[in-house]
Design an enzyme around this catalytic site. Structure first.
Site, PDB file in Angstrom:
ATOM      1  NE  ARG A  43      -4.287  -1.532   0.497  1.00 33.66           N
ATOM      2  CZ  ARG A  43      -4.539  -2.536  -0.345  1.00 33.66           C
ATOM      3  NH1 ARG A  43      -3.757  -2.762  -1.378  1.00 33.66           N
ATOM      4  NH2 ARG A  43      -5.599  -3.306  -0.154  1.00 33.66           N
ATOM      5  CD  GLU A  96      -3.067   3.878  -4.730  1.00 35.87           C
ATOM      6  OE1 GLU A  96      -4.192   3.378  -4.863  1.00 35.87           O
ATOM      7  OE2 GLU A  96      -2.075   3.224  -4.415  1.00 35.87           O
ATOM      8  CG  HIS A 103      -3.753  -0.034  -6.366  1.00 38.09           C
ATOM      9  ND1 HIS A 103      -4.035   0.532  -5.150  1.00 38.09           N
ATOM     10  CD2 HIS A 103      -3.763  -1.383  -6.152  1.00 38.09           C
ATOM     11  CE1 HIS A 103      -4.216  -0.422  -4.245  1.00 38.09           C
ATOM     12  NE2 HIS A 103      -4.060  -1.598  -4.833  1.00 38.09           N
TER      13      HIS A 103
HETATM   14  P1  NAP Z   1      -0.868 -12.145   4.303  1.00 38.68           P
HETATM   15  O1  NAP Z   1      -0.878 -13.529   3.748  1.00 38.68           O
HETATM   16  O2  NAP Z   1      -1.683 -11.853   5.503  1.00 38.68           O
HETATM   17  O3  NAP Z   1       0.657 -11.794   4.588  1.00 38.68           O
HETATM   18  C1  NAP Z   1       1.039 -10.664   5.260  1.00 38.68           C
HETATM   19  C2  NAP Z   1       2.469 -10.852   5.805  1.00 38.68           C
HETATM   20  O4  NAP Z   1       2.877  -9.594   6.377  1.00 38.68           O
HETATM   21  C3  NAP Z   1       2.552 -11.913   6.888  1.00 38.68           C
HETATM   22  O5  NAP Z   1       3.574 -12.817   6.574  1.00 38.68           O
HETATM   23  C4  NAP Z   1       2.825 -11.119   8.161  1.00 38.68           C
HETATM   24  O6  NAP Z   1       3.740 -11.807   9.011  1.00 38.68           O
HETATM   25  C5  NAP Z   1       3.456  -9.830   7.647  1.00 38.68           C
HETATM   26  N1  NAP Z   1       3.176  -8.729   8.564  1.00 38.68           N
HETATM   27  C6  NAP Z   1       2.020  -8.444   9.209  1.00 38.68           C
HETATM   28  N2  NAP Z   1       2.168  -7.406  10.031  1.00 38.68           N
HETATM   29  C7  NAP Z   1       3.465  -7.026   9.919  1.00 38.68           C
HETATM   30  C8  NAP Z   1       4.235  -6.023  10.551  1.00 38.68           C
HETATM   31  N3  NAP Z   1       3.703  -5.235  11.487  1.00 38.68           N
HETATM   32  N4  NAP Z   1       5.525  -5.898  10.179  1.00 38.68           N
HETATM   33  C9  NAP Z   1       6.067  -6.708   9.249  1.00 38.68           C
HETATM   34  N5  NAP Z   1       5.389  -7.699   8.627  1.00 38.68           N
HETATM   35  C10 NAP Z   1       4.098  -7.855   8.973  1.00 38.68           C
HETATM   36  O7  NAP Z   1      -1.333 -11.081   3.226  1.00 38.68           O
HETATM   37  P2  NAP Z   1      -1.214 -11.172   1.614  1.00 38.68           P
HETATM   38  O8  NAP Z   1      -2.407 -11.858   1.069  1.00 38.68           O
HETATM   39  O9  NAP Z   1       0.139 -11.682   1.244  1.00 38.68           O
HETATM   40  O10 NAP Z   1      -1.359  -9.609   1.256  1.00 38.68           O
HETATM   41  C11 NAP Z   1      -0.436  -8.671   1.758  1.00 38.68           C
HETATM   42  C12 NAP Z   1      -0.853  -7.253   1.433  1.00 38.68           C
HETATM   43  O11 NAP Z   1      -0.646  -6.978   0.065  1.00 38.68           O
HETATM   44  C13 NAP Z   1      -2.336  -6.928   1.639  1.00 38.68           C
HETATM   45  O12 NAP Z   1      -2.625  -6.618   2.983  1.00 38.68           O
HETATM   46  C14 NAP Z   1      -2.557  -5.765   0.709  1.00 38.68           C
HETATM   47  O13 NAP Z   1      -2.448  -4.532   1.397  1.00 38.68           O
HETATM   48  C15 NAP Z   1      -1.448  -5.891  -0.318  1.00 38.68           C
HETATM   49  N6  NAP Z   1      -2.022  -6.138  -1.644  1.00 38.68           N
HETATM   50  C16 NAP Z   1      -1.806  -5.242  -2.653  1.00 38.68           C
HETATM   51  C17 NAP Z   1      -2.342  -5.480  -3.914  1.00 38.68           C
HETATM   52  C18 NAP Z   1      -2.123  -4.546  -5.070  1.00 38.68           C
HETATM   53  O14 NAP Z   1      -2.954  -4.465  -5.950  1.00 38.68           O
HETATM   54  N7  NAP Z   1      -1.018  -3.831  -5.124  1.00 38.68           N
HETATM   55  C19 NAP Z   1      -3.124  -6.610  -4.150  1.00 38.68           C
HETATM   56  C20 NAP Z   1      -3.322  -7.501  -3.111  1.00 38.68           C
HETATM   57  C21 NAP Z   1      -2.769  -7.255  -1.866  1.00 38.68           C
HETATM   58  P3  NAP Z   1       3.747 -11.544  10.603  1.00 38.68           P
HETATM   59  O15 NAP Z   1       2.312 -11.610  11.032  1.00 38.68           O
HETATM   60  O16 NAP Z   1       4.608 -12.631  11.148  1.00 38.68           O
HETATM   61  O17 NAP Z   1       4.352 -10.204  10.824  1.00 38.68           O
END
Ligand code: NAP
Length: 318
Positions: free
Chosen positions: A237, A266, A284
């Protein structure tokens, strides 16, 4: 209970198939049909009917919207990231929240790798060179930088982060990561801070959720640690990165380059980035393929139907 009785407020025209199916299966309210200055009145008039909200990465159920909807039961987000949903308020009110995990993982990971290769090999810049007739006029294009073998540091080795890791392994890139929990991955190296991760990586990829701990997780110190040859990729983000710091580091050559899918405000992108030759900018579009958006829509619809039928939600967050 009949599906048609569920009043669903769609916040923005985000996907034609989703809109059509919401209209067919439920009682659909389109928020944008009323002018911005008439929205409070629109909510008051339909407050008892609206029991579900469908938002996305840009428009979602914030505190004001939730407060205006006393009959709200469920927020079904057309996104995996739910940083724009007021989760504490939903928990307090007993409002369920769902998102669209997994189905978009591959596309977002593909884009992260694509941005890294595009930025290092200057693919969009080289494309512009050809289109402008410069190949003929000026000759060979400038040399670029290799992607294969570069050390990739991933902030957030979750669903998307892991998919990026497996992809870059095929390019012989060593994988480093930072997140709160160290995992037992034999071939990925854990660093206990983002600064250490950045100092030991050539490419830093942001793939964690946005929350109070991760806002500006890429700050000046992290950018300095990544350094003048380093590349920042952000598919998380916009507010994960201190954008003014990023822009000045790129302008002053303290950071090598960037590939950005997301921005702090954005669709406003700092114009200083437009003239730089070391950045690749996309609007995005991480999950923006026909295939994935359809799968995301089906998950939103499936969650709403499960809610009406009092069945377990498919992808609950709250
Ligand atoms: P996910 O499976 O929940 O993975 C998130 C990872 O981030 C986990 O491994 C978690 O590990 C880590 N994390 C959480 N809190 C943290 C912190 N405070 N510091 C460091 N690491 C932390 O989520 P995902 O499905 O991979 O998606 C991740 C993110 O990508 C979404 O939340 C979204 O904002 C973004 N996204 C962007 C797009 C786009 O179009 N650009 C599309 C989809 C998603 P720990 O809990 O061990 O810290």
């Amino acid at each position: 209970m009949a599906m048609e009785s569920l009043g669903v407020l769609l916040l923005h025209p985000m996907n034609a198939y989703l809109e059509q199916e919401l209209d067919r299966r439920f009682r659909l309210f389109r928020f944008w049909d009323s002018p911005p200055d008439g929205r409070a009145e629109f909510l008051r008039a339909n407050a008892s009917a609206i029991r579900a909200v469908v938002g996305n990465a840009s428009y979602n159920a914030d505190a004001a919207l939730i407060d205006a909807l006393p009959s709200l039961e469920i927020v079904a987000s057309f996104s995996v990231g739910i940083d724009r949903v007021d989760l504490p308020k939903c928990r307090e009110r007993g409002i369920r929240v769902t998102n669209t995990p997994d189905v978009l993982t591959d596309d977002v990971a593909d884009l992260a790798v694509g941005l890294a290769i595009a930025a290092l090999r200057k693919i969009p810049q080289a494309d512009r060179y050809v289109r402008a007739g410069l190949w003929k006029a000026k000759g060979d294009y400038t040399l670029t930088t290799r992607f294969s073998g570069k050390r990739v540091g991933i902030i957030g080795l979750g669903r998307i982060g892991l998919a990026i890791a497996t992809r870059v392994e095929a390019f012989d890139c060593p994988v480093n990561y930072y997140q709160r929990t160290k995992k037992d991955y034999p071939s990925y190296t854990y660093y206990p801070s983002v600064v250490e991760l950045a100092a030991n990586s050539d490419i830093l990829v942001v793939a964690c959720p946005l929350n109070e701990q991760t806002r500006h997780i890429v700050n000046r110190e992290v950018i300095e640690a990544l350094g003048p040859k380093g590349l920042l990729i952000n598919i998380g983000r916009g507010p994960h990165v201190d954008e003014p710091e990023l822009v000045s580091a790129l302008v002053e050559g303290r950071l090598g380059g960037a590939g950005l899918d997301v921005f702090e405000d954005e669709p406003n992108v700092p114009e200083a980035l437009f003239t730089l030759d070391n950045v690749v900018l996309v609007p995005h579009v991480g999950s923006g393929t026909h295939e994935t958006r359809q799968a995301m829509a089906d998950l939103v619809l499936g969650n709403l139907e499960a809610h009406v039928l009092k069945k377990p939600l498919l992808t609950p967050v709250v």
